[in-house]
Design a protein around this motif. Structure first.
Motif, PDB file in Angstrom:
ATOM      1  N   LYS A   2       0.766  -1.273   0.121  1.00  0.00           N
ATOM      2  CA  LYS A   2      -0.123   0.000  -0.051  1.00  0.00           C
ATOM      3  C   LYS A   2       0.812   1.333   0.039  1.00  0.00           C
ATOM      4  O   LYS A   2       0.842   2.237  -0.767  1.00  0.00           O
ATOM      5  CB  LYS A   2      -0.851  -0.168   1.230  1.00  0.00           C
ATOM      6  N   ALA A   6       1.307   4.275  -2.733  1.00  0.00           N
ATOM      7  CA  ALA A   6       1.212   5.473  -2.551  1.00  0.00           C
ATOM      8  C   ALA A   6       2.575   6.479  -2.739  1.00  0.00           C
ATOM      9  O   ALA A   6       2.341   7.446  -3.330  1.00  0.00           O
ATOM     10  CB  ALA A   6       0.853   5.701  -0.963  1.00  0.00           C
ATOM     11  N   ASP A  10       2.049   9.202  -5.535  1.00  0.00           N
ATOM     12  CA  ASP A  10       2.286  10.720  -5.226  1.00  0.00           C
ATOM     13  C   ASP A  10       3.632  11.229  -5.803  1.00  0.00           C
ATOM     14  O   ASP A  10       3.661  12.625  -6.236  1.00  0.00           O
ATOM     15  CB  ASP A  10       2.752  10.606  -3.438  1.00  0.00           C
ATOM     16  N   LEU A 143      -6.590   3.553  -0.299  1.00  0.00           N
ATOM     17  CA  LEU A 143      -6.196   4.921  -0.632  1.00  0.00           C
ATOM     18  C   LEU A 143      -7.014   5.726  -1.437  1.00  0.00           C
ATOM     19  O   LEU A 143      -7.645   5.037  -2.313  1.00  0.00           O
ATOM     20  CB  LEU A 143      -4.686   4.948  -1.150  1.00  0.00           C
ATOM     21  N   VAL A 263       8.546  11.513   2.610  1.00  0.00           N
ATOM     22  CA  VAL A 263       7.362  11.798   3.190  1.00  0.00           C
ATOM     23  C   VAL A 263       6.815  10.738   4.120  1.00  0.00           C
ATOM     24  O   VAL A 263       6.377  10.171   4.963  1.00  0.00           O
ATOM     25  CB  VAL A 263       6.249  12.468   2.284  1.00  0.00           C
ATOM     26  N   HIS A 264       6.623   9.544   2.941  1.00  0.00           N
ATOM     27  CA  HIS A 264       6.341   8.132   3.616  1.00  0.00           C
ATOM     28  C   HIS A 264       6.962   7.331   4.794  1.00  0.00           C
ATOM     29  O   HIS A 264       6.695   6.790   5.413  1.00  0.00           O
ATOM     30  CB  HIS A 264       5.794   7.184   2.368  1.00  0.00           C
TER      31      HIS A 264
ATOM     32  N   GLU B 227       1.606  13.784   1.663  1.00  0.00           N
ATOM     33  CA  GLU B 227       1.365  13.836   3.080  1.00  0.00           C
ATOM     34  C   GLU B 227       0.061  13.384   3.484  1.00  0.00           C
ATOM     35  O   GLU B 227      -0.447  12.596   4.318  1.00  0.00           O
ATOM     36  CB  GLU B 227       1.452  15.237   3.579  1.00  0.00           C
ATOM     37  N   SER B 229      -1.872  10.943   1.689  1.00  0.00           N
ATOM     38  CA  SER B 229      -1.545   9.708   1.552  1.00  0.00           C
ATOM     39  C   SER B 229      -0.897   8.966   2.940  1.00  0.00           C
ATOM     40  O   SER B 229      -1.440   7.843   3.189  1.00  0.00           O
ATOM     41  CB  SER B 229      -0.690   9.162   0.246  1.00  0.00           C
ATOM     42  N   ALA B 230       0.223   9.603   3.280  1.00  0.00           N
ATOM     43  CA  ALA B 230       0.826   8.968   4.390  1.00  0.00           C
ATOM     44  C   ALA B 230      -0.257   9.107   5.442  1.00  0.00           C
ATOM     45  O   ALA B 230      -0.256   8.164   6.313  1.00  0.00           O
ATOM     46  CB  ALA B 230       2.029   9.828   4.797  1.00  0.00           C
ATOM     47  N   GLN B 232      -3.483   8.808   5.107  1.00  0.00           N
ATOM     48  CA  GLN B 232      -4.338   7.912   5.016  1.00  0.00           C
ATOM     49  C   GLN B 232      -3.706   6.272   5.297  1.00  0.00           C
ATOM     50  O   GLN B 232      -4.437   5.480   5.918  1.00  0.00           O
ATOM     51  CB  GLN B 232      -4.792   7.727   3.331  1.00  0.00           C
ATOM     52  N   VAL B 233      -2.394   6.078   4.861  1.00  0.00           N
ATOM     53  CA  VAL B 233      -1.722   4.994   5.209  1.00  0.00           C
ATOM     54  C   VAL B 233      -1.593   4.465   6.505  1.00  0.00           C
ATOM     55  O   VAL B 233      -1.958   3.306   7.151  1.00  0.00           O
ATOM     56  CB  VAL B 233      -0.376   4.800   4.539  1.00  0.00           C
ATOM     57  N   ASN B 234      -1.149   5.682   7.152  1.00  0.00           N
ATOM     58  CA  ASN B 234      -1.211   5.495   8.795  1.00  0.00           C
ATOM     59  C   ASN B 234      -2.395   5.968   9.476  1.00  0.00           C
ATOM     60  O   ASN B 234      -2.348   6.920  10.202  1.00  0.00           O
ATOM     61  CB  ASN B 234       0.198   6.027   9.297  1.00  0.00           C
TER      62      ASN B 234
END
Lengths: 298, 426
Positions: A2, A6, A10, A143, A263-264, B227, B229-230, B232-234
C-alpha cells in the motif's frame, strides 16, 4: 505494498506538477540562453487569471465541466499576451548580452509583475477549487486519490510529448535546434532568429501560466506564490541539465519520487531531500544529468 | 500686592505654557509601526484581516469612538499615524525593517509579527533599540520562556494554550481514542505545537496513545498529496494540524478532494481563519480552534458586538482571530500608554503595561506571565455543525487560562511533563 503504491502515485503526481512548472523554464534557457527569473511570475499570472475567470464562470451558473476550458484558456491568453509584451517590449533589446545581465533583467520583470499582480488582483486570496473536486476521486487499497491529480499526470505527458515532437519532428522545431546549436550561423543562413526567440518565449511563458492555472484549484491563489515555486523549478532544471526537456522530465521524476519516499518513510528529511538529491547529482555531473553540449567555436 | 501680582502672573504663565504644551502634545502624532503580512501566502487569511482590524481600531481610537470601557481620543491624546511594513521576506529582512522603523521613521512603538520566526528574532533588536514592541499574533512560547524582555509585550497566549487545550478536548470528546497523527509546518510553530499536543496527551492518558505518523512539510509547500497519502496509510483516530494561512487553505482543499476530511476526525488548532473562505469543505464534526476566545467563540460584550459589526460592514467578512489579536494589541498599548499619562517616558509606559488586565473584544486579557509581559487567556474548541447551511458549533468547551497555560516562570514542556501541576480547570 500500500505504501509503495502511495509513493509511486504521489511521486508521479508531484513530478508531473514539477515538470509542467519547469518545462517552460528549461525551454527558454535551451533556446535563448536566458535563465528566466520571471517564470515564477508567469506561473502566478496563470494562477490568478485562471482562478479569477473560473470564479466568475461559476458565478454565472453555467455547466461545470466547461470550467476546465475557461481555466486553461484564460491562463494561456494571459501568459502569451504578457509574454509578448515582455519579449517584444524589453527582452529583444537585451539579446546578446551576458547571461548575468539577462538574469537581472528577468528578475526586474519578476518584481514588476509581482506588483502588477497585486495592483490588479489585490492581496486577498482567490479560490478556484471547483475543478479540483469536479472529477471526483478514485479509491483503491484503502487509498483515495483525486482524479484531478491523475489529469495532471496526463497533461504533463502531453506537454512532454508535444515539446519532444515539436523540437524533433517538425520543420520549425528543427530550425529551433539549429538556433540552439549556433545562433550566429543560423542567422547567417537566413533563419529569422528574432522570430524564433519570440515564439520560444511565448511557448515558455504559456507553459508557465498553464502550470499556475492547473495548480490554482488545489490551493488559495495569493501574492508571492510564484517566488515559492521558482526555487523548486530551478532545482529540477539544474538536476536535469539546464536547457534539456528530457532532463527536466527526469529531474522532476527524481525529485518527485525522492520527496514522496521521504514523506512516507522518513518524514523528518522531507525538507532536505530535494536539495540532497540536487547536491548529489551536481557532485557527479556538475552540468546536470542531460546537459546540452555546447559546440566549441573556433 | 506686588507679591500676589507676581504669583498671579506666574500661575497664568504656568497655565498658559502648560496649556500650550498640552495642546502641543495633543497635536503631536503617535507614530506606530505596524508589521503584518501584506503579501505572500499568509497575507490573505492573516495579514490583511489584521491590517483591516488595525485600520478600524486606530480610526476608532483616534475618533474616541471605541465602546466603553475604553475612553479618550487617541493614545494619551496623540493621534495614531500608522506606518505599515510587509512582514514577508523572513527574519533577517524583518530585523532590518525594524531598525528602519525605529531609526529612520522614528516610530513611538511597534505592533507586529505573525510568524514565530520573526517573533524570535525581533525582541533582541527591540531591547537593543529600547523600542516598545507588542507582538500581536505569533504563538511560539519560546519568546518569554527563553529570555526576559523589558521592551517587548505579547497580548495573547502562546501556542502551548492551543495544543494543551486541543489534547484535553480530544481526550474528553473523542470516545475510544487510541491513536493520533499529525501534519504540522516544518518550523518552530509546527514542531512546538505537535510537541505540546502529544506530550499533553501522553500525560492525560498515562502514555496510552499511539502516534501513527508525524508529517512536517515545508512552510507554504502548497502541495500535500504525499502527506495526505501518508495520513491515509497510517490512519489514526484523530489528525492534528496547526497549519495556518495559505497552508490551511491548500491542505483543506486537497484533503477534502481526497476524502481525508470526511473519513477522519481532524482538529485544526488555528482553523478558524479558513471558516469564511473554505467552510463548505470542512465536514461536520471537524474540531476548530481560534487561538483563543475569538471569532465565533468570542464572549458577548458591547466591545465585541461593535468590533464584529463594524468589521463585517466595512470589509464584507467577519473578523477572524488575527483581527482580534491585532485589536487586543492596539487596545493594550493604548490602555498602558493612557495609564502612564501624558508625556510619560517609555519606562513609565512599560511599568503600566506590566501586569495590565483589560477587556478586549475577545474577552479578558491578563498580562500575568513572562514577568507581566505575556498574556494568558482562555481557550475554546468546538465541533463544526451546519444548520440550514450556516456554520455553527456544537460541543463548545471553554478552558480557563490557568488550565491550559503554564504558570508564571515555568517552561511549557517541563510543566506538561510534570503532569501540569496547579492547573485550574473548570
Amino acid at each position: 505494498m500500500k505504501q509503495l503504491l502511495a509513493i509511486l502515485v504521489d511521486g508521479s503526481v508531484y513530478a508531473s506538477w514539477l515538470f509542467i512548472i519547469s518545462a517552460g523554464l528549461t525551454l527558454i534557457y535551451g533556446v535563448m540562453r536566458i535563465l528566466n527569473m520571471s517564470h515564477g511570475s508567469f506561473y502566478a499570472l496563470g494562477a490568478y487569471s485562471g482562478a479569477a475567470m473560473v470564479g466568475w464562470y461559476f458565478s454565472t451558473g453555467s455547466v461545470p465541466w466547461f470550467s476546465f476550458v475557461v481555466l486553461i484558456s484564460s491562463a494561456l491568453v494571459a501568459g502569451v499576451t504578457v509574454g509578448l509584451l515582455v519579449e517584444r517590449g524589453l527582452l529583444r533589446f537585451m539579446y546578446g548580452r551576458d547571461e548575468v545581465v539577462m538574469i537581472l533583467v528577468t528578475y526586474a520583470v519578476l518584481l514588476i509583475m509581482e506588483d502588477a499582480i497585486k495592483l490588479i488582483w489585490g492581496v486577498e486570496p482567490y479560490f478556484a477549487y471547483q475543478p479540483y473536486t469536479l472529477l471526483g476521486r478514485t479509491q483503491f487499497m484503502g487509498l483515495s486519490f483525486a482524479n484531478y491529480d491523475f489529469m495532471l499526470i496526463g497533461v504533463s505527458i502531453l506537454i512532454g510529448l508535444a515539446l519532444w515532437y515539436g523540437l524533433n519532428r517538425t520543420q520549425n522545431g528543427k530550425l529551433l535546434r539549429v538556433v540552439i546549436h549556433d545562433r550566429e550561423i543560423a542567422g547567417a543562413l537566413g533563419i529569422n532568429v528574432s522570430k524564433i526567440f519570440t515564439i520560444t518565449f511565448l511557448i515558455g511563458a504559456g507553459i508557465g501560466a498553464l502550470a499556475g492555472a492547473l495548480t490554482a484549484p488545489g490551493l488559495s491563489v495569493v501574492p508571492g506564490m510564484g517566488i515559492e515555486v521558482i526555487v523548486l523549478a530551478f532545482a529540477v532544471v539544474v538536476i536535469g541539465g539546464l536547457g534539456s526537456i528530457s532532463g527536466a522530465l527526469v529531474g522532476a521524476l527524481i525529485v518527485g519520487m525522492a520527496r514522496a519516499t521521504a514523506v512516507h518513510l522518513y518524514p523528518q528529511v522531507e525538507l532536505f531531500v530535494i536539495y540532497a538529491v540536487m547536491g548529489l547529482v551536481l557532485a557527479f555531473r556538475p552540468q546536470g544529468l542531460f546537459a546540452v553540449a555546447n559546440a566549441r567555436k573556433i | 500686592m506686588k507679591h500676589s501680582l507676581l504669583t498671579a502672573a506666574t500661575v497664568a504663565c504656568a497655565i498658559t505654557t502648560g496649556g500650550l504644551s498640552l495642546s502641543a502634545h495633543a497635536a503631536e502624532e503617535y507614530k506606530l509601526g505596524l508589521v503584518t503580512f501584506l503579501s505572500g501566502a499568509a497575507s490573505g487569511p492573516f495579514g490583511i484581516p489584521a491590517k483591516n482590524a488595525a485600520d478600524l481600531v486606530i480610526e476608532a481610537i483616534n475618533d474616541g469612538t471605541l465602546p466603553a470601557p475604553i475612553e479618550g481620543k487617541g493614545i494619551d491624546g496623540r493621534m495614531i499615524t500608522p506606518v505599515y511594513v510587509d512582514e514577508a521576506g523572513g527574519a533577517t529582512k524583518q530585523t532590518s525593517e525594524f531598525r528602519n522603523l525605529v531609526q529612520r521613521d522614528g516610530v513611538d512603538a511597534v505592533v507586529g509579527y505573525i510568524s514565530s520566526g520573526d517573533c524570535l528574532a525581533i525582541p533582541a533588536v527591540a531591547e537593543e533599540l529600547k523600542m516598545l514592541t507588542v507582538l500581536f499574533d505569533c504563538g511560539t512560547p519560546r519568546v518569554f520562556e527563553e529570555a526576559d524582555y523589558k521592551y517587548v509585550f505579547r497580548t495573547h497566549s502562546t501556542a502551548s494554550m492551543d495544543n494543551i487545550a486541543a489534547a484535553r478536548y480530544i481526550n474528553d470528546n473523542v470516545p475510544e481514542l487510541q491513536s493520533v497523527a499529525g501534519i504540522n509546518q516544518n518550523y518552530s510553530w509546527g514542531h512546538d505545537s505537535w510537541r505540546d499536543f502529544t506530550e499533553t496527551l501522553k500525560v492525560l492518558r498515562d502514555g496510552d496513545i499511539e502516534i501513527t505518523t508525524e508529517q512536517f512539510p515545508k512552510l507554504f509547500a502548497g502541495q500535500y498529496g504525499a502527506e495526505i497519502s501518508a495520513l491515509q496509510v497510517n490512519s489514526a483516530d484523530v489528525i492534528h494540524t496547526s497549519f495556518w494561512g495559505g497552508d490551511t487553505d491548500a491542505f483543506v482543499l486537497q484533503a477534502a478532494a481526497r476524502g481525508l476530511l470526511a473519513d477522519n476526525q481532524l482538529i485544526f488548532t488555528a482553523g478558524e481563519t479558513a471558516l469564511n473562505s473554505l467552510g463548505e469543505h470542512l465536514p461536520d464534526g471537524a474540531i476548530i480552534g481560534a487561538r483563543g476566545p475569538f471569532g465565533p467563540f468570542a464572549p458577548e460584550s458591547e466591545l465585541n458586538t461593535w468590533f464584529q459589526t463594524e468589521f463585517t460592514e466595512r470589509f464584507g467578512t467577519p473578523p477572524t482571530f488575527p483581527a482580534y489579536h491585532m485589536a487586543h494589541a492596539l487596545i493594550g498599548l493604548k490602555l498602558a500608554q493612557d495609564k502612564a499619562g501624558v508625556g510619560a517616558s517609555t519606562e513609565d509606559v512599560i511599568s503600566s503595561f506590566e501586569g495590565l488586565v483589560f477587556e478586549g473584544p475577545g474577552g479578558k486579557v491578563e498580562m500575568n506571565r513572562g514577568k507581566g509581559h505575556q498574556a494568558a487567556t482562555e481557550m475554546v474548541y468546538g465541533r463544526l455543525k451546519r444548520v440550514d447551511g450556516e456554520i455553527t458549533f456544537t460541543d463548545i468547551t471553554r478552558y480557563a487560562a490557568d488550565c491550559v497555560n503554564p504558570p508564571e516562570g515555568t517552561e511549557t514542556v517541563e510543566w506538561i511533563q510534570a503532569g501540569m501541576p496547579g492547573a485550574e480547570c473548570n
